[in-house]
Design a protein around this motif. Structure first.
Motif, short mmCIF file in Angstrom:
data_model
loop_
_atom_site.label_atom_id
_atom_site.label_comp_id
_atom_site.label_asym_id
_atom_site.label_seq_id
_atom_site.Cartn_x
_atom_site.Cartn_y
_atom_site.Cartn_z
N HIS A 118 20.97 19.60 0.97
CA HIS A 118 21.18 20.77 0.13
C HIS A 118 19.99 21.74 0.05
CE1 HIS A 118 24.87 19.04 -1.53
NE2 HIS A 118 24.21 17.90 -1.57
N TYR A 119 18.79 21.27 0.36
CA TYR A 119 17.60 22.07 0.04
C TYR A 119 16.74 22.20 1.29
CZ TYR A 119 13.95 23.90 -3.04
OH TYR A 119 13.03 24.70 -3.66
N ILE A 120 16.55 23.41 1.78
CA ILE A 120 15.96 23.64 3.09
C ILE A 120 14.53 23.09 3.19
CG2 ILE A 120 15.21 25.99 2.47
CD1 ILE A 120 16.30 24.67 5.96
N ALA A 121 13.72 23.23 2.15
CA ALA A 121 12.34 22.75 2.22
C ALA A 121 12.30 21.23 2.33
CB ALA A 121 11.54 23.23 1.01
N GLN A 122 13.24 20.56 1.69
CA GLN A 122 13.30 19.11 1.79
C GLN A 122 13.81 18.67 3.15
OE1 GLN A 122 12.05 16.82 -0.42
NE2 GLN A 122 12.38 15.60 1.43
N VAL A 123 14.75 19.43 3.70
CA VAL A 123 15.23 19.16 5.06
C VAL A 123 14.07 19.24 6.05
CG1 VAL A 123 16.63 20.10 6.94
CG2 VAL A 123 17.63 19.79 4.67
N ASP A 124 13.18 20.20 5.86
CA ASP A 124 12.01 20.33 6.75
C ASP A 124 11.15 19.08 6.70
OD1 ASP A 124 12.71 22.84 7.63
OD2 ASP A 124 11.46 23.90 6.17
N VAL A 125 10.97 18.52 5.50
CA VAL A 125 10.19 17.29 5.36
C VAL A 125 10.88 16.15 6.12
CG1 VAL A 125 9.35 15.53 3.74
CG2 VAL A 125 9.16 17.96 3.17
N SER A 126 12.18 16.01 5.92
CA SER A 126 12.93 14.93 6.58
C SER A 126 12.87 15.06 8.10
CB SER A 126 14.38 14.92 6.10
OG SER A 126 14.46 14.71 4.71
N GLN A 186 0.86 -1.18 0.00
CA GLN A 186 0.00 0.00 0.00
C GLN A 186 0.90 1.23 0.00
OE1 GLN A 186 -2.50 0.45 3.43
NE2 GLN A 186 -3.27 2.46 2.80
N ILE A 187 0.61 2.18 -0.87
CA ILE A 187 1.43 3.39 -0.96
C ILE A 187 0.64 4.59 -0.50
CG2 ILE A 187 2.71 4.92 -2.50
CD1 ILE A 187 3.27 2.56 -4.29
N ILE A 188 1.26 5.37 0.38
CA ILE A 188 0.72 6.67 0.77
C ILE A 188 1.66 7.73 0.23
CG2 ILE A 188 0.14 8.18 2.70
CD1 ILE A 188 -0.42 5.68 4.36
N PHE A 189 1.18 8.52 -0.70
CA PHE A 189 1.97 9.60 -1.29
C PHE A 189 1.61 10.90 -0.58
CE2 PHE A 189 2.95 12.68 -4.77
CZ PHE A 189 4.32 12.44 -4.79
N LEU A 190 2.61 11.57 -0.02
CA LEU A 190 2.34 12.69 0.88
C LEU A 190 1.69 13.89 0.20
CD1 LEU A 190 5.50 12.61 3.17
CD2 LEU A 190 3.16 12.01 3.79
N LEU A 238 1.87 21.81 2.71
CA LEU A 238 0.90 20.72 2.55
C LEU A 238 1.54 19.38 2.90
CD1 LEU A 238 -1.88 19.74 1.73
CD2 LEU A 238 -1.10 19.69 -0.65
N THR A 239 2.79 19.19 2.46
CA THR A 239 3.51 17.95 2.78
C THR A 239 3.69 17.81 4.28
OG1 THR A 239 4.74 18.26 0.71
CG2 THR A 239 5.53 16.56 2.20
N ILE A 240 4.14 18.88 4.93
CA ILE A 240 4.36 18.86 6.38
C ILE A 240 3.06 18.56 7.11
CG2 ILE A 240 5.09 20.20 8.38
CD1 ILE A 240 7.37 19.50 6.44
#
Length: 259
Positions: A189-197, A141-145, A160-162
């Motif tokens: 490298h990318y601040i918005a992606q760091v926030d997701v992680s 089952q896949i949940i895409f954020l 929205l992802t957060i």
């Protein structure tokens, strides 16, 4: 200026480049009191990682985000990433919920999952490439954020992802890195992606960092977390033994394909 180690020196170079748009080997050498050959090697290393564009006598900012493009990274250290993915499968059990971060190593984890015989997995991801890898796989089952699509990386991010992360909790999460050191921690490298992680790490019972040997003793621009805040770090067999010994002294499980 006090003598810097390689991580501090390369971060100093990147910070100066972000301020000025270009740097010259001769100027850095004079400012830091370090040989031109050492600076040249630093710029070569940063160029290989896509953080800078090396030019004759110095370096300039890349025209895109200061990160190697996804398509280029898929062709780099492929066998090592497959090793890491194979080791990562040891920590996945039938019935698990799994978070797979964006990035080429996590794509290899998705490909390894596809070839394995797991049952009743739930995969949560913000990566369109992971989604494409597993979307037709039975028993998963896949949940895409969802969120704002960063097309160059095939990843979604933003508020929205957060927000979508807030009510999701996984047994285990696998996270990529731009750099990893014991002193600086895990960076990307990318601040918005760091926030997701960062947010997803708080929602994973077991946090696993996937880093091929080229990522160690490097520091990307934005910090995700300290090494001590993750449970497991997985790398490949080419890891420098000195670095491996240092990592094993930290309060984490450190694994390469030889373990």
């Amino acid at each position: 200026m006090d003598q810097m180690d390689i991580t501090e020196r390369q971060k100093w170079i990147v910070d100066k480049l972000n301020r000025t748009g270009s740097v010259r080997i001769s100027e850095i050498s004079q400012e830091l009191g370090i040989s031109r050959e050492t600076i040249r090697k630093d710029l070569y290393s940063l160029n290989q990682r896509g953080v800078v564009n090396a030019v004759r006598g110095g370096a300039v900012l890349p025209t895109s985000v200061k990160e190697t493009k996804y398509d280029k990274r898929t062709k780099m250290n492929v066998s090592e990433k497959k090793e890491i993915a194979s080791t990562a499968l040891r920590f996945i059990k039938d019935g698990f919920s799994i978070f797979l971060d964006y990035g080429t190593t996590n794509f290899e984890v998705a490909e390894a999952i596809k070839k394995a015989n797991f049952k009743d997995l739930t995969v949560v991801t913000n990566s369109t490439n992971v989604l494409k890898s597993l979307e037709y796989q039975k028993g998963i089952q896949i949940i895409f954020l969802g969120g704002n699509l960063r097309q160059s990386e095939g990843a979604v991010l933003g508020p929205l992802t957060i927000n979508n992360i807030s009510n999701i909790y996984c047994d285990i999460g696998f996270f990529g890195v731009g750099g990893i050191t014991l002193e600086t921690g895990i960076t990307n490298h990318y601040i918005a992606q760091v926030d997701v992680s960062r947010n997803m790490m708080e929602h994973c019972r077991i946090k696993v960092v996937l880093a091929d040997h080229t990522k160690f003793e490097l520091t990307a621009l934005y910090k995700t977390t300290d090494v001590a805040n993750v449970d497991i770090v997985i790398t490949d067999h080419l890891i420098d033994e000195k670095i491996a010994r240092q990592m094993r002294l930290a309060d984490i499980s450190f694994l390469d394909s030889k373990n």
